[in-house]
Motif scaffolding. Structure first.
Motif, PDB file in Angstrom:
ATOM      1  N   ARG A  17      -2.318  -1.701  12.043  1.00 47.79           N
ATOM      2  CA  ARG A  17      -3.279  -1.923  11.069  1.00 47.79           C
ATOM      3  C   ARG A  17      -3.620  -0.506  10.717  1.00 47.79           C
ATOM      4  O   ARG A  17      -3.935   0.408  11.815  1.00 47.79           O
ATOM      5  CB  ARG A  17      -4.396  -2.532  11.752  1.00 47.79           C
ATOM      6  CG  ARG A  17      -5.696  -2.756  11.018  1.00 47.79           C
ATOM      7  CD  ARG A  17      -6.759  -3.631  11.192  1.00 47.79           C
ATOM      8  NE  ARG A  17      -6.217  -5.022  11.243  1.00 47.79           N
ATOM      9  CZ  ARG A  17      -6.249  -5.944  10.140  1.00 47.79           C
ATOM     10  NH1 ARG A  17      -6.447  -5.241   8.974  1.00 47.79           N
ATOM     11  NH2 ARG A  17      -5.710  -6.992  10.291  1.00 47.79           N
ATOM     12  N   PHE A  18      -3.968  -0.237   9.473  1.00 47.69           N
ATOM     13  CA  PHE A  18      -4.301   1.044   8.983  1.00 47.69           C
ATOM     14  C   PHE A  18      -5.750   1.355   8.377  1.00 47.69           C
ATOM     15  O   PHE A  18      -6.072   0.326   7.578  1.00 47.69           O
ATOM     16  CB  PHE A  18      -3.233   1.531   7.744  1.00 47.69           C
ATOM     17  CG  PHE A  18      -1.858   1.764   8.580  1.00 47.69           C
ATOM     18  CD1 PHE A  18      -1.399   2.750   8.981  1.00 47.69           C
ATOM     19  CD2 PHE A  18      -1.231   0.570   8.791  1.00 47.69           C
ATOM     20  CE1 PHE A  18      -0.135   2.726   9.803  1.00 47.69           C
ATOM     21  CE2 PHE A  18       0.068   0.473   9.307  1.00 47.69           C
ATOM     22  CZ  PHE A  18       0.648   1.707   9.857  1.00 47.69           C
ATOM     23  N   THR A  19      -6.025   2.343   8.562  1.00 47.01           N
ATOM     24  CA  THR A  19      -7.689   2.770   7.942  1.00 47.01           C
ATOM     25  C   THR A  19      -7.136   3.744   6.979  1.00 47.01           C
ATOM     26  O   THR A  19      -6.812   4.761   7.463  1.00 47.01           O
ATOM     27  CB  THR A  19      -8.710   3.181   8.738  1.00 47.01           C
ATOM     28  OG1 THR A  19      -8.904   2.120   9.768  1.00 47.01           O
ATOM     29  CG2 THR A  19      -9.946   3.389   8.048  1.00 47.01           C
ATOM     30  N   VAL A  20      -7.134   3.683   5.566  1.00 44.60           N
ATOM     31  CA  VAL A  20      -6.712   4.540   4.522  1.00 44.60           C
ATOM     32  C   VAL A  20      -7.787   4.759   3.671  1.00 44.60           C
ATOM     33  O   VAL A  20      -8.790   4.093   3.152  1.00 44.60           O
ATOM     34  CB  VAL A  20      -5.716   3.750   3.853  1.00 44.60           C
ATOM     35  CG1 VAL A  20      -5.224   4.565   2.652  1.00 44.60           C
ATOM     36  CG2 VAL A  20      -4.542   3.185   4.593  1.00 44.60           C
ATOM     37  N   ASP A  30       0.980  -1.217   0.298  1.00 46.09           N
ATOM     38  CA  ASP A  30       0.004  -0.013   0.029  1.00 46.09           C
ATOM     39  C   ASP A  30       0.832   1.175   0.048  1.00 46.09           C
ATOM     40  O   ASP A  30       1.598   1.419   0.752  1.00 46.09           O
ATOM     41  CB  ASP A  30      -0.923   0.087   1.146  1.00 46.09           C
ATOM     42  CG  ASP A  30      -1.910   1.120   1.179  1.00 46.09           C
ATOM     43  OD1 ASP A  30      -1.676   2.187   1.579  1.00 46.09           O
ATOM     44  OD2 ASP A  30      -3.107   0.967   0.797  1.00 46.09           O
ATOM     45  N   PRO A  31       0.631   2.259  -1.081  1.00 40.51           N
ATOM     46  CA  PRO A  31       1.508   3.289  -1.157  1.00 40.51           C
ATOM     47  C   PRO A  31       1.295   4.183   0.134  1.00 40.51           C
ATOM     48  O   PRO A  31       2.457   4.817   0.439  1.00 40.51           O
ATOM     49  CB  PRO A  31       1.175   4.020  -2.385  1.00 40.51           C
ATOM     50  CG  PRO A  31      -0.075   3.349  -2.817  1.00 40.51           C
ATOM     51  CD  PRO A  31      -0.170   2.062  -2.135  1.00 40.51           C
ATOM     52  N   THR A  32       0.366   4.354   0.720  1.00 41.68           N
ATOM     53  CA  THR A  32       0.193   5.157   1.793  1.00 41.68           C
ATOM     54  C   THR A  32       0.834   4.783   3.040  1.00 41.68           C
ATOM     55  O   THR A  32       1.427   5.383   3.801  1.00 41.68           O
ATOM     56  CB  THR A  32      -1.272   5.442   2.025  1.00 41.68           C
ATOM     57  OG1 THR A  32      -1.891   5.988   0.776  1.00 41.68           O
ATOM     58  CG2 THR A  32      -1.633   6.475   3.224  1.00 41.68           C
ATOM     59  N   VAL A  33       0.711   3.337   3.273  1.00 40.66           N
ATOM     60  CA  VAL A  33       1.305   2.799   4.514  1.00 40.66           C
ATOM     61  C   VAL A  33       2.710   2.875   4.215  1.00 40.66           C
ATOM     62  O   VAL A  33       3.811   2.994   5.295  1.00 40.66           O
ATOM     63  CB  VAL A  33       0.799   1.438   4.585  1.00 40.66           C
ATOM     64  CG1 VAL A  33       1.492   0.698   5.692  1.00 40.66           C
ATOM     65  CG2 VAL A  33      -0.628   1.380   5.149  1.00 40.66           C
ATOM     66  N   ARG A  34       3.120   2.404   2.975  1.00 40.39           N
ATOM     67  CA  ARG A  34       4.634   2.616   2.549  1.00 40.39           C
ATOM     68  C   ARG A  34       5.309   3.997   2.881  1.00 40.39           C
ATOM     69  O   ARG A  34       6.444   3.895   3.781  1.00 40.39           O
ATOM     70  CB  ARG A  34       4.820   2.341   1.125  1.00 40.39           C
ATOM     71  CG  ARG A  34       6.177   2.615   0.899  1.00 40.39           C
ATOM     72  CD  ARG A  34       6.772   2.037  -0.592  1.00 40.39           C
ATOM     73  NE  ARG A  34       5.571   1.331  -1.390  1.00 40.39           N
ATOM     74  CZ  ARG A  34       4.919   1.603  -2.272  1.00 40.39           C
ATOM     75  NH1 ARG A  34       4.919   2.946  -2.965  1.00 40.39           N
ATOM     76  NH2 ARG A  34       3.953   0.739  -2.930  1.00 40.39           N
ATOM     77  N   GLY A  57      -3.700  -6.514   2.060  1.00 34.27           N
ATOM     78  CA  GLY A  57      -3.294  -5.575   0.729  1.00 34.27           C
ATOM     79  C   GLY A  57      -2.500  -4.441   1.316  1.00 34.27           C
ATOM     80  O   GLY A  57      -2.009  -3.410   0.812  1.00 34.27           O
ATOM     81  N   GLY A  58      -1.559  -4.930   2.452  1.00 31.20           N
ATOM     82  CA  GLY A  58      -0.785  -3.638   2.726  1.00 31.20           C
ATOM     83  C   GLY A  58      -0.956  -2.896   3.901  1.00 31.20           C
ATOM     84  O   GLY A  58      -0.327  -2.177   4.354  1.00 31.20           O
ATOM     85  N   ARG A  59      -2.398  -3.116   4.101  1.00 29.13           N
ATOM     86  CA  ARG A  59      -2.565  -2.054   5.362  1.00 29.13           C
ATOM     87  C   ARG A  59      -2.769  -2.828   6.836  1.00 29.13           C
ATOM     88  O   ARG A  59      -3.245  -2.159   7.506  1.00 29.13           O
ATOM     89  CB  ARG A  59      -4.297  -1.833   4.928  1.00 29.13           C
ATOM     90  CG  ARG A  59      -4.361  -0.918   3.722  1.00 29.13           C
ATOM     91  CD  ARG A  59      -5.657  -0.328   3.292  1.00 29.13           C
ATOM     92  NE  ARG A  59      -5.414   0.518   2.289  1.00 29.13           N
ATOM     93  CZ  ARG A  59      -6.445   1.052   1.706  1.00 29.13           C
ATOM     94  NH1 ARG A  59      -7.530   0.885   2.191  1.00 29.13           N
ATOM     95  NH2 ARG A  59      -6.322   1.952   0.384  1.00 29.13           N
TER      96      ARG A  59
END
Length: 106
Positions: free
Chosen positions: A90-93, A9-13, A69-71
């Motif tokens: 764990r991320f909410t994007v 996930d580009p945002t998590v990256r 999915g990378g989140r």
């Protein structure tokens, strides 16, 4: 270990990159204005927590594995206060912004 540049996930990256380079401006730019977070299941003040646990203590994330999915990922996290520990994140994007992240010992 999963290299940061290989995170799905580009945002998590970008989040991991900002933490690891101690780039507070880049970190804050990734968050929605009303972003929230928990640590070990307890709601925390995001600004206070990130200053104390990441930026003033040289926090660093080494991702061990990712999912959703990378989140979500499991990582070895270290800082100058606590040393190294295995953590889960764990991320909410939404779009290219993070509205919530949850972390804690894994």
């Amino acid at each position: 270990m999963v290299a940061t540049k290989q995170l799905s996930d580009p945002t998590v990256r970008a989040f991991v990159e900002a933490v690891n380079t101690h780039d507070k401006a880049a970190f804050l730019a990734l968050l929605t204005p009303d972003a929230t977070m928990t640590d070990d299941g307890t709601e925390r003040d995001l600004a206070d927590w990130t200053d104390r646990e990441i930026f003033t203590t040289r926090g660093h994330i080494d991702v061990v594995s990712e999912s959703d999915g990378g989140r979500a990922f499991v990582a070895d996290y270290r800082n100058d206060t606590w040393g190294s520990m295995r953590t889960a994140w764990r991320f909410t994007v939404h779009g290219d912004k993070i509205s919530r992240f949850d972390t804690g010992q894994a």
